[in-house]
Design a protein around this motif. Structure first.
Motif, PDB file in Angstrom:
ATOM      1  N   TRP A  78       0.995  -9.219  34.382  1.00  0.00           N
ATOM      2  CA  TRP A  78       0.686 -10.522  34.599  1.00  0.00           C
ATOM      3  C   TRP A  78       1.261 -10.699  36.192  1.00  0.00           C
ATOM      4  CZ3 TRP A  78       4.291 -14.116  36.414  1.00  0.00           C
ATOM      5  CH2 TRP A  78       3.569 -15.443  36.776  1.00  0.00           C
ATOM      6  N   ALA A  79       2.290  -9.988  36.646  1.00  0.00           N
ATOM      7  CA  ALA A  79       2.856 -10.231  37.979  1.00  0.00           C
ATOM      8  C   ALA A  79       1.760  -9.874  39.013  1.00  0.00           C
ATOM      9  CB  ALA A  79       4.096  -9.881  38.295  1.00  0.00           C
ATOM     10  N   ASN A  80       1.040  -8.558  38.624  1.00  0.00           N
ATOM     11  CA  ASN A  80       0.219  -7.791  39.458  1.00  0.00           C
ATOM     12  C   ASN A  80      -1.155  -8.714  39.469  1.00  0.00           C
ATOM     13  OD1 ASN A  80       2.091  -6.118  40.233  1.00  0.00           O
ATOM     14  ND2 ASN A  80       0.905  -4.195  39.235  1.00  0.00           N
ATOM     15  N   ALA A  81      -1.586  -9.423  38.648  1.00  0.00           N
ATOM     16  CA  ALA A  81      -2.811 -10.055  38.583  1.00  0.00           C
ATOM     17  C   ALA A  81      -2.662 -11.585  38.963  1.00  0.00           C
ATOM     18  CB  ALA A  81      -3.307 -10.049  37.082  1.00  0.00           C
ATOM     19  N   THR A  82      -1.426 -11.995  39.516  1.00  0.00           N
ATOM     20  CA  THR A  82      -1.240 -13.451  39.728  1.00  0.00           C
ATOM     21  C   THR A  82      -0.847 -13.365  41.215  1.00  0.00           C
ATOM     22  OG1 THR A  82      -0.403 -13.773  37.478  1.00  0.00           O
ATOM     23  CG2 THR A  82       0.059 -15.494  39.089  1.00  0.00           C
ATOM     24  N   PRO A  83      -1.627 -14.014  41.830  1.00  0.00           N
ATOM     25  CA  PRO A  83      -1.252 -13.879  43.360  1.00  0.00           C
ATOM     26  C   PRO A  83       0.038 -14.937  43.811  1.00  0.00           C
ATOM     27  CG  PRO A  83      -3.691 -14.610  43.113  1.00  0.00           C
ATOM     28  CD  PRO A  83      -2.723 -14.426  41.962  1.00  0.00           C
ATOM     29  N   GLY A  84       0.852 -14.352  44.696  1.00  0.00           N
ATOM     30  CA  GLY A  84       1.983 -14.999  45.133  1.00  0.00           C
ATOM     31  C   GLY A  84       3.113 -14.502  44.204  1.00  0.00           C
ATOM     32  N   VAL A  85       3.189 -13.861  43.186  1.00  0.00           N
ATOM     33  CA  VAL A  85       4.354 -13.519  42.331  1.00  0.00           C
ATOM     34  C   VAL A  85       4.819 -12.238  42.822  1.00  0.00           C
ATOM     35  CG1 VAL A  85       5.318 -12.853  40.071  1.00  0.00           C
ATOM     36  CG2 VAL A  85       3.296 -14.536  40.138  1.00  0.00           C
ATOM     37  N   THR A  86       6.177 -12.401  43.463  1.00  0.00           N
ATOM     38  CA  THR A  86       6.936 -11.113  43.982  1.00  0.00           C
ATOM     39  C   THR A  86       7.598 -10.378  42.933  1.00  0.00           C
ATOM     40  OG1 THR A  86       9.034 -12.404  44.472  1.00  0.00           O
ATOM     41  CG2 THR A  86       7.160 -12.739  46.076  1.00  0.00           C
TER      42      THR A  86
ATOM     43  N   ALA B 265       4.672  -3.343  41.278  1.00  0.00           N
ATOM     44  CA  ALA B 265       4.025  -3.796  42.523  1.00  0.00           C
ATOM     45  C   ALA B 265       3.296  -3.203  43.732  1.00  0.00           C
ATOM     46  CB  ALA B 265       4.941  -5.120  42.928  1.00  0.00           C
ATOM     47  N   GLU B 266       4.131  -2.222  44.142  1.00  0.00           N
ATOM     48  CA  GLU B 266       3.876  -1.541  45.380  1.00  0.00           C
ATOM     49  C   GLU B 266       2.930  -0.166  44.736  1.00  0.00           C
ATOM     50  OE1 GLU B 266       7.512   0.031  46.744  1.00  0.00           O
ATOM     51  OE2 GLU B 266       7.802  -1.879  47.821  1.00  0.00           O
TER      52      GLU B 266
END
Length: 224
Positions: free
Chosen positions: A176-184, A102-103
């Protein structure tokens, strides 16, 4: 004054600046669309200097893959504290994985998308990183399973497939998480932990799933 400082910058530091610019460009634009001019401009150096340090676009891309792969595997290993219960170790490893991806979304794009789709030797570099992660997760699971079974001879092959599946799921979920806003990162790790641990926990307690235990009738053979 800034130009003088730039000229005196150590080679290793300047190379890292070039790699930072290259990872960002490759990650956002893709390997084929990225240009050495764009990378040099972003790094604040001349294009000839990029070629002097890193020889070619292919060598530059390979250096990016190796750096990002090493950073990811180091982060995952550093996140796991030996001696903790098996579920806490896996949770810590997953959180470290998703936090790092994510970072560093451009670095993850380089590893997960770009390197795998542009042939050898790029795909081989990522495959080596993946093998290291799978081996690490396999050890986490097999040690815990042996302790739960109190059987030091439990074969790694019995859990190696689970580790392979877990790493594959983590890779897809990170994209998926990196492409989906709001998923930490924590939410992504919790999603995979909830998905995986019920099965892993049962395995470690000697309760593997099997069709015969669920009331599912056996499938007819090809001859029948």
């Amino acid at each position: 004054m800034g130009a003088v400082k730039n000229k005196r910058m150590p080679r290793a530091v300047r190379e890292q600046q070039m790699l930072d610019a290259a990872v960002r460009t490759f990650g956002q634009r893709g390997y084929r669309a990225a240009s050495m001019d764009e990378i040099a401009d972003l790094a604040g150096v001349s294009k000839p200097l990029v070629y002097l340090y890193l020889n070619s676009k292919e060598d530059l891309f390979t250096a990016c893959i190796r750096r990002e792969a090493a950073a990811l595997t180091t982060a995952v290993r550093a996140g796991v504290q030996p001696g903790l219960p098996a579920d806490r170790q896996l949770w810590a490893g997953l959180r470290a994985f998703f936090t790092h991806t994510a970072e560093n979304p451009d670095g993850w794009a380089v590893l997960h998308r770009q390197a795998r789709t542009h042939g050898e030797p790029f795909a081989a570099e990522v495959a080596a990183m993946r093998e290291e992660l799978v081996a690490f997760v396999t050890q986490l699971i097999v040690v815990a399973a042996r302790e739960a079974h109190r059987d030091p001879s439990l074969a790694e092959r019995e859990v190696a497939g689970l580790a392979e599946a877990l790493v594959g799921a983590a890779e897809s979920l990170a994209a998926w998480a990196n492409a989906t806003p709001g998923v930490t990162a924590r939410q992504a790790a919790a999603t995979l932990m909830n998905f995986a641990w019920a099965g892993l926990g049962n395995l470690m307690q000697g309760r593997p799933w099997s069709p015969s235990a669920t009331g599912i009738p056996p499938q007819p053979s090809a001859e029948g």
